[in-house]
Design a protein around this motif. Structure first.
Motif, PDB file in Angstrom:
ATOM      1  N   CYS A  70      -4.499   4.099  -6.064  1.00 15.00           N
ATOM      2  CA  CYS A  70      -5.716   3.445  -5.694  1.00 15.00           C
ATOM      3  C   CYS A  70      -6.364   4.049  -4.404  1.00 15.00           C
ATOM      4  O   CYS A  70      -7.534   4.265  -4.446  1.00 15.00           O
ATOM      5  CB  CYS A  70      -5.482   2.084  -5.753  1.00 15.00           C
ATOM      6  SG  CYS A  70      -6.881   1.092  -5.347  1.00 15.00           S
ATOM      7  N   CYS A 127       0.087  -0.193  -4.930  1.00 20.17           N
ATOM      8  CA  CYS A 127      -1.114   0.108  -4.784  1.00 20.17           C
ATOM      9  C   CYS A 127      -1.159   1.661  -5.345  1.00 20.17           C
ATOM     10  O   CYS A 127      -2.085   1.908  -5.934  1.00 20.17           O
ATOM     11  CB  CYS A 127      -1.820   0.176  -3.534  1.00 20.17           C
ATOM     12  SG  CYS A 127      -2.085  -1.718  -2.902  1.00 20.17           S
ATOM     13  N   HIS A 153       0.737  -1.107  -0.020  1.00 15.95           N
ATOM     14  CA  HIS A 153      -0.106   0.028  -0.054  1.00 15.95           C
ATOM     15  C   HIS A 153       0.879   1.402  -0.083  1.00 15.95           C
ATOM     16  O   HIS A 153       0.591   1.959  -0.792  1.00 15.95           O
ATOM     17  CB  HIS A 153      -0.880  -0.143   1.237  1.00 15.95           C
ATOM     18  CG  HIS A 153      -2.203  -0.717   0.885  1.00 15.95           C
ATOM     19  ND1 HIS A 153      -2.112  -2.224   1.019  1.00 15.95           N
ATOM     20  CD2 HIS A 153      -3.494  -0.625   0.770  1.00 15.95           C
ATOM     21  CE1 HIS A 153      -3.212  -2.772   0.541  1.00 15.95           C
ATOM     22  NE2 HIS A 153      -4.373  -1.686   0.705  1.00 15.95           N
ATOM     23  N   CYS A 210      -5.054  -4.324  -8.077  1.00 19.28           N
ATOM     24  CA  CYS A 210      -5.339  -5.752  -8.096  1.00 19.28           C
ATOM     25  C   CYS A 210      -6.326  -5.939  -8.836  1.00 19.28           C
ATOM     26  O   CYS A 210      -6.903  -7.218  -8.949  1.00 19.28           O
ATOM     27  CB  CYS A 210      -5.642  -6.095  -6.521  1.00 19.28           C
ATOM     28  SG  CYS A 210      -7.000  -5.296  -5.673  1.00 19.28           S
ATOM     29  N   HIS A 219     -10.066  -6.844  -0.579  1.00 15.32           N
ATOM     30  CA  HIS A 219      -9.978  -7.380  -1.709  1.00 15.32           C
ATOM     31  C   HIS A 219      -9.395  -8.992  -1.669  1.00 15.32           C
ATOM     32  O   HIS A 219      -9.039  -9.353  -3.042  1.00 15.32           O
ATOM     33  CB  HIS A 219      -9.313  -6.408  -2.760  1.00 15.32           C
ATOM     34  CG  HIS A 219     -10.156  -5.325  -3.047  1.00 15.32           C
ATOM     35  ND1 HIS A 219      -9.916  -4.096  -2.779  1.00 15.32           N
ATOM     36  CD2 HIS A 219     -11.280  -5.221  -3.958  1.00 15.32           C
ATOM     37  CE1 HIS A 219     -10.978  -3.367  -2.943  1.00 15.32           C
ATOM     38  NE2 HIS A 219     -11.608  -3.842  -3.659  1.00 15.32           N
TER      39      HIS A 219
HETATM   40  S1  SF4 Z   1      -4.715  -2.065  -5.341  1.00 21.13           S
HETATM   41 FE1  SF4 Z   1      -6.098  -0.831  -4.317  1.00 21.13          FE
HETATM   42  S2  SF4 Z   1      -7.894  -2.084  -3.980  1.00 21.13           S
HETATM   43 FE2  SF4 Z   1      -6.162  -3.417  -4.509  1.00 21.13          FE
HETATM   44  S3  SF4 Z   1      -5.410  -4.068  -2.536  1.00 21.13           S
HETATM   45 FE3  SF4 Z   1      -4.143  -2.018  -3.168  1.00 21.13          FE
HETATM   46  S4  SF4 Z   1      -5.306  -0.457  -2.358  1.00 21.13           S
HETATM   47 FE4  SF4 Z   1      -6.585  -2.249  -1.914  1.00 21.13          FE
END
Ligand code: SF4
Lengths: 166, 429
Positions: B363, B360, B66, B300, B125
């Motif tokens: 996002c 991430c 993240h 993701c 998720h």
């Molecule tokens: S890409 Fe976005 S939705 Fe997927 S785990 Fe990372 S923060 Fe969460």
């Protein structure tokens, strides 16, 4: 336990990004998280909530991310309990796991305004809107949650379980 | 009456002959993980339980994704709590920056989630992995701490809702469009507490990457898990990667479903979720024309190789509109490498897109592409809640990779047909 406090009403589908935006997820300190709670919904809300107040929400409260920081931020504000029409499942588990009491009540949301005084009996699920002189009954706690609450939360439940195996 | 796929997996992991929806079961967990946001809390709670170490070192992963690479000192401290724990407990499944990627994509790629298994992650998720025929669900940090200590989790057996995709998806209709269509139809709590099972012959026309996009977003409809029965494509994808032996599970023929919803995929069209709910689904043609400040392809949900291929097809020989900035983030280093080998990265750079290391990133609006007030982003991610990608007055449209790339080229929300004619479509061919 009877909670008496001022109601704060929020709408349906309040998500965990609004409860605590991801940009603040660089700490696990409840007070630091509480300072930004509901910031993107209403930046003044956290500052107006007093310890002991009660949050009243609509459908699907806590939808979205699994961040336990969300119930921690709400608890950090001093919210005594949350009463929603319904909850998203991960938020529901998380709140019980960190000791934030939740009640589910279909009728209260439409019959309360922010600022009303509520009295809530956490055990019986009886809710009285003292400002309007109306009363409501929350749904009984599902057996699963009752078991967890009786054990003192998932961590205490697990601690006893592993101690028993030794 | 027989059991659904989800019920059969849960029964097997609870050590009972059968389970019914609504029942409480204590399930054995095959694998679990936390990320740099959820792990520090999970570790703190884990240490209260009083066990010396995790239930099985080979079945606990920690993934920095993240806020990694660290965005500031505070996030660096969080990542370090996780890293220190991994070293102290000598956990083999941890990937340092450069080898790490978005957890849900990385763990599947590493063969750590397998058909028939129960997989639990401290991230919503986690439902992603149901595309492999696993029961896979997200929990909070305290639940994860309990799993790390015992390898078990209490679950309420969910009702199963079945979504059947018939026919062959229309041009430019990707897995993302199918799942957005469902969320638009049933609402963001339409599957609350339920298992969402996806089936039908149209799935055969989808790549595994597209199937993951579907199960990945089950949580946006309130689902406890998303799941698909493994087929030949699933097994061909899993077998070379699997780190453990596995046994696929299939639903009983007479399984009972709470609800069955059917779609003729040949009649669907590309859609977007308009601000500020994943459930606010409209056909791209109706939203087309909105000026776009930023386009993001990654996450993701849609940061896999197939997504990059689709985006590159639209960008090849074209340029990102001068009014727009485009960010491409391959979800894992393996995808990055393969995209490099196929020339996709070159295509993105030539078009004027920024390509970043796996994370991430934008996002969650934490770093790398945060939106200012009133800015509009078309994103291949899964959530467009208020403030999700930046300022509370910024706006996010969720789409598949083709719509995102077409919007980058034209600087406004656009149907892929506007960039490449209909004859060139056939994304899932
Ligand atoms: S890409 Fe976005 S939705 Fe997927 S785990 Fe990372 S923060 Fe969460």
């Amino acid at each position: 336990m009877i909670f008496r406090g001022t109601a704060w009403r929020v709408g349906d589908h309040v998500d965990t990004d609004v409860i605590i935006p991801a940009r603040y997820l660089v700490t696990i300190d409840p007070k630091a998280l509480a300072a930004h709670c509901f910031e993107d919904l209403d930046p003044t809300l956290a500052g107006r909530i007093q310890p002991g107040d009660i949050l009243v929400a609509g459908e699907n409260f806590g939808q979205g991310s699994s961040r336990e920081h969300a119930p921690i931020a709400i608890k950090g504000l001093g919210i005594a309990c949350v009463i929603a029409r319904s909850y998203a499942r991960i938020f529901y588990r998380n709140a019980f796991n960190i000791g934030l009491p939740l009640l589910e009540c279909a009728d209260l949301h439409a019959a309360v305004e922010s600022g009303d005084r509520l009295a809530v009996d956490n055990e019986t699920g009886r809710i009285v809107n003292e400002t309007r002189g109306t009363s409501f009954q929350a749904a009984p706690l599902p057996e699963f949650m009752r078991r967890l609450v009786d054990a003192g939360g998932i961590i205490e439940y697990t601690r006893r379980k592993v101690a028993g195996r030794r | 009456m027989g059991m659904t796929l989800t019920e059969k997996i849960l029964a097997a992991h609870a050590g009972v002959g059968r389970v019914r929806p609504g029942e409480l079961v204590e399930c054995r967990v095959d694998f679990c993980f936390a990320n740099d946001i959820t792990a520090p809390l999970a570790i703190r709670e884990f240490e209260k339980i009083g066990v010396a170490t995790v239930f099985d070192r080979e079945r606990v992963a920690m993934v920095p994704d993240h806020y990694a690479p660290n965005k500031d000192i505070a996030s660096a401290e969080q990542c370090k709590i996780m890293r220190d724990f991994v070293r102290r407990h000598d956990l083999p499944y941890y990937w340092e920056i450069g080898r790490s990627g978005v957890a849900h994509v990385l763990l599947a790629e590493e063969g750590l989630v397998l058909p028939g298994e129960v997989f639990v992650g401290a991230d919503s998720h986690t439902v992603n992995h149901g595309a492999l025929g696993a029961f896979s669900t997200g929990v909070g940090s305290s639940d994860l701490a309990a799993v790390m200590a015992t390898g078990e989790l209490w679950l309420r057996v969910p009702e199963t809702m079945r979504f059947v995709f018939h026919g062959r998806p229309a041009p430019w209709v990707t897995g993302k469009d199918l799942v957005l269509r469902i969320i638009g139809d049933i609402g963001v709590d339409g599957a609350r507490y339920a298992a969402m099972e996806f089936a039908g012959e149209a799935l055969r026309h989808l790549t595994m990457d597209e199937r993951f996009s579907i199960t990945n977003m089950a949580v946006e409809a309130g689902g406890k898990n998303g799941i698909m029965e493994p087929d030949d494509a699933t097994l061909a994808w899993v077998r070379p990667r699997a780190k453990r032996p596995f046994a696929p599970v299939y639903a009983d023929r007479d399984a009972e479903y709470a609800r069955v919803v059917e779609y003729d995929t040949g009649r669907l069209e590309p859609v977007v979720s308009a601000p500020s709910s994943p459930g606010n689904v409209v056909p791209v043609r109706e939203a087309a024309g909105v000026p776009v400040d930023q386009v993001f392809v990654g996450t993701c949900t849609n940061g896999r190789l197939e997504d990059l291929r689709v985006a590159a097809r639209l960008l090849a020989g074209r340029a990102v509109h001068p009014r727009t900035r485009m960010l491409v983030i391959p979800a894992t280093p393996a995808i990055y490498r393969q995209a490099l080998a196929e020339g996709l990265i070159q295509t993105f750079l030539d078009a004027g897109a920024a390509v970043s290391t796996s994370t991430c990133g934008p996002c969650i609006g934490g770093h790398m592409g945060v939106l200012a007030a009133s800015e509009v982003c078309v994103s291949t991610s899964s959530r467009n809640f208020v403030g999700r990608m930046g300022h509370r007055d910024s706006k996010v449209y969720l789409s598949g990779p083709a719509v995102a790339a077409a919007s980058a080229v034209l600087g406004r929300l656009a149907h892929p047909d506007e960039v490449l004619g209909r004859t060139a479509a056939g994304v899932s061919a």
